[in-house]
Design a protein around this motif. Sequence first.
Motif, PDB file in Angstrom:
ATOM      1  N   PRO A  38      29.948  18.182  16.084  1.00  0.00           N
ATOM      2  CA  PRO A  38      28.725  18.997  16.060  1.00  0.00           C
ATOM      3  C   PRO A  38      28.353  19.413  14.635  1.00  0.00           C
ATOM      4  O   PRO A  38      29.209  19.583  13.766  1.00  0.00           O
ATOM      5  N   ALA A  39      27.061  19.581  14.407  1.00  0.00           N
ATOM      6  CA  ALA A  39      26.545  19.884  13.074  1.00  0.00           C
ATOM      7  C   ALA A  39      27.029  21.232  12.551  1.00  0.00           C
ATOM      8  O   ALA A  39      27.071  21.447  11.340  1.00  0.00           O
ATOM      9  N   GLN A  40      27.400  22.126  13.434  1.00  0.00           N
ATOM     10  CA  GLN A  40      27.847  23.445  12.987  1.00  0.00           C
ATOM     11  C   GLN A  40      29.172  23.379  12.226  1.00  0.00           C
ATOM     12  O   GLN A  40      29.494  24.284  11.452  1.00  0.00           O
ATOM     13  N   TYR A  41      29.948  22.316  12.442  1.00  0.00           N
ATOM     14  CA  TYR A  41      31.234  22.188  11.762  1.00  0.00           C
ATOM     15  C   TYR A  41      31.139  21.440  10.434  1.00  0.00           C
ATOM     16  O   TYR A  41      32.108  21.386   9.689  1.00  0.00           O
ATOM     17  N   HIS A  42      29.986  20.862  10.122  1.00  0.00           N
ATOM     18  CA  HIS A  42      29.853  20.113   8.881  1.00  0.00           C
ATOM     19  C   HIS A  42      30.043  21.004   7.657  1.00  0.00           C
ATOM     20  O   HIS A  42      30.696  20.611   6.684  1.00  0.00           O
ATOM     21  N   GLY A  55      33.276  23.045   3.159  1.00  0.00           N
ATOM     22  CA  GLY A  55      33.946  24.203   2.557  1.00  0.00           C
ATOM     23  C   GLY A  55      35.424  23.942   2.318  1.00  0.00           C
ATOM     24  O   GLY A  55      35.972  24.302   1.276  1.00  0.00           O
ATOM     25  N   VAL A  56      36.064  23.306   3.284  1.00  0.00           N
ATOM     26  CA  VAL A  56      37.484  22.967   3.130  1.00  0.00           C
ATOM     27  C   VAL A  56      37.663  21.950   2.002  1.00  0.00           C
ATOM     28  O   VAL A  56      38.597  22.059   1.192  1.00  0.00           O
ATOM     29  N   LEU A  57      36.772  20.977   1.927  1.00  0.00           N
ATOM     30  CA  LEU A  57      36.854  19.992   0.841  1.00  0.00           C
ATOM     31  C   LEU A  57      36.607  20.641  -0.523  1.00  0.00           C
ATOM     32  O   LEU A  57      37.252  20.292  -1.517  1.00  0.00           O
ATOM     33  N   ALA A  58      35.686  21.593  -0.588  1.00  0.00           N
ATOM     34  CA  ALA A  58      35.452  22.318  -1.843  1.00  0.00           C
ATOM     35  C   ALA A  58      36.682  23.142  -2.224  1.00  0.00           C
ATOM     36  O   ALA A  58      37.053  23.214  -3.405  1.00  0.00           O
ATOM     37  N   ALA A  59      37.335  23.740  -1.228  1.00  0.00           N
ATOM     38  CA  ALA A  59      38.566  24.477  -1.503  1.00  0.00           C
ATOM     39  C   ALA A  59      39.666  23.527  -2.003  1.00  0.00           C
ATOM     40  O   ALA A  59      40.423  23.875  -2.914  1.00  0.00           O
ATOM     41  N   LEU A  60      39.738  22.333  -1.405  1.00  0.00           N
ATOM     42  CA  LEU A  60      40.699  21.333  -1.868  1.00  0.00           C
ATOM     43  C   LEU A  60      40.455  20.986  -3.327  1.00  0.00           C
ATOM     44  O   LEU A  60      41.410  20.915  -4.127  1.00  0.00           O
ATOM     45  N   LEU A  61      39.211  20.782  -3.701  1.00  0.00           N
ATOM     46  CA  LEU A  61      38.896  20.451  -5.086  1.00  0.00           C
ATOM     47  C   LEU A  61      39.238  21.607  -6.027  1.00  0.00           C
ATOM     48  O   LEU A  61      39.799  21.386  -7.112  1.00  0.00           O
ATOM     49  N   ALA A  62      38.927  22.822  -5.622  1.00  0.00           N
ATOM     50  CA  ALA A  62      39.218  23.981  -6.473  1.00  0.00           C
ATOM     51  C   ALA A  62      40.720  24.195  -6.634  1.00  0.00           C
ATOM     52  O   ALA A  62      41.209  24.433  -7.747  1.00  0.00           O
ATOM     53  N   ILE A  63      41.452  24.107  -5.542  1.00  0.00           N
ATOM     54  CA  ILE A  63      42.908  24.290  -5.615  1.00  0.00           C
ATOM     55  C   ILE A  63      43.539  23.189  -6.447  1.00  0.00           C
ATOM     56  O   ILE A  63      44.460  23.438  -7.240  1.00  0.00           O
ATOM     57  N   SER A  64      43.043  21.976  -6.317  1.00  0.00           N
ATOM     58  CA  SER A  64      43.586  20.871  -7.107  1.00  0.00           C
ATOM     59  C   SER A  64      43.327  21.073  -8.593  1.00  0.00           C
ATOM     60  O   SER A  64      44.185  20.781  -9.424  1.00  0.00           O
ATOM     61  N   ALA A  65      42.146  21.575  -8.939  1.00  0.00           N
ATOM     62  CA  ALA A  65      41.847  21.843 -10.346  1.00  0.00           C
ATOM     63  C   ALA A  65      42.771  22.931 -10.900  1.00  0.00           C
ATOM     64  O   ALA A  65      43.284  22.817 -12.022  1.00  0.00           O
ATOM     65  N   VAL A  66      43.008  23.963 -10.105  1.00  0.00           N
ATOM     66  CA  VAL A  66      43.910  25.034 -10.547  1.00  0.00           C
ATOM     67  C   VAL A  66      45.337  24.498 -10.715  1.00  0.00           C
ATOM     68  O   VAL A  66      46.031  24.836 -11.680  1.00  0.00           O
TER      69      VAL A  66
END
Length: 178
Positions: free
Chosen positions: A75-79, A84-95
């Motif tokens: 469903p579109a509500q979970y996109h 957001g989870v992928l953005a958190a993955l990128l931020a945590i990886s950068a840190v």
Amino acid sequence: MRKYAFRKMTQDDFAARVRRLDSGYGRTVIGRTEAPVNERPFLSILGGFVLAYVVISVARNREFLEDSLHQGNLPAQYHQVIFGVLAALLAISAVMVLYHLFRWTTKRGAKKRNSGSLLAGAMAAGVLIYTPASVFEAGFNMLDPNSRQIILAATSSVQETLPGVDFGSVAFVSSQGN
């Protein structure tokens, strides 16, 4: 008969006794509050490579991920949650990369070497991803005909073994140089 004074042995007494028996062991283990770090260069290089390859691939292919989500049954509500989870993955990886860079510059011993190996693996993934396809094609064309045939045979056997997988976007070399 001699009289001995018995007293409870303290941690300092124990450390001194161990140092008398084995000076190398007493110097490295006694008095430490943390376990010694094992040096694992190959595992660190491999981990850094895989982590960086996944993170860079996710960061570069946002449009593909959006299209894939729209074509799926989710469903579109979970996109937004997924992005957001992928953005958190990128931020945590950068840190974490910054943490290992700091650790590589400030620590000594196995901690420094493990962080350096992880950073080397991450750099190798970046080089592999950002290398233009023409470089791979030029390298493939520099091979002798026997080596080219071996690579093409291996590619075709993998495609025959896994018929449902589309390898069109994964090719590093082309067969046009035959």
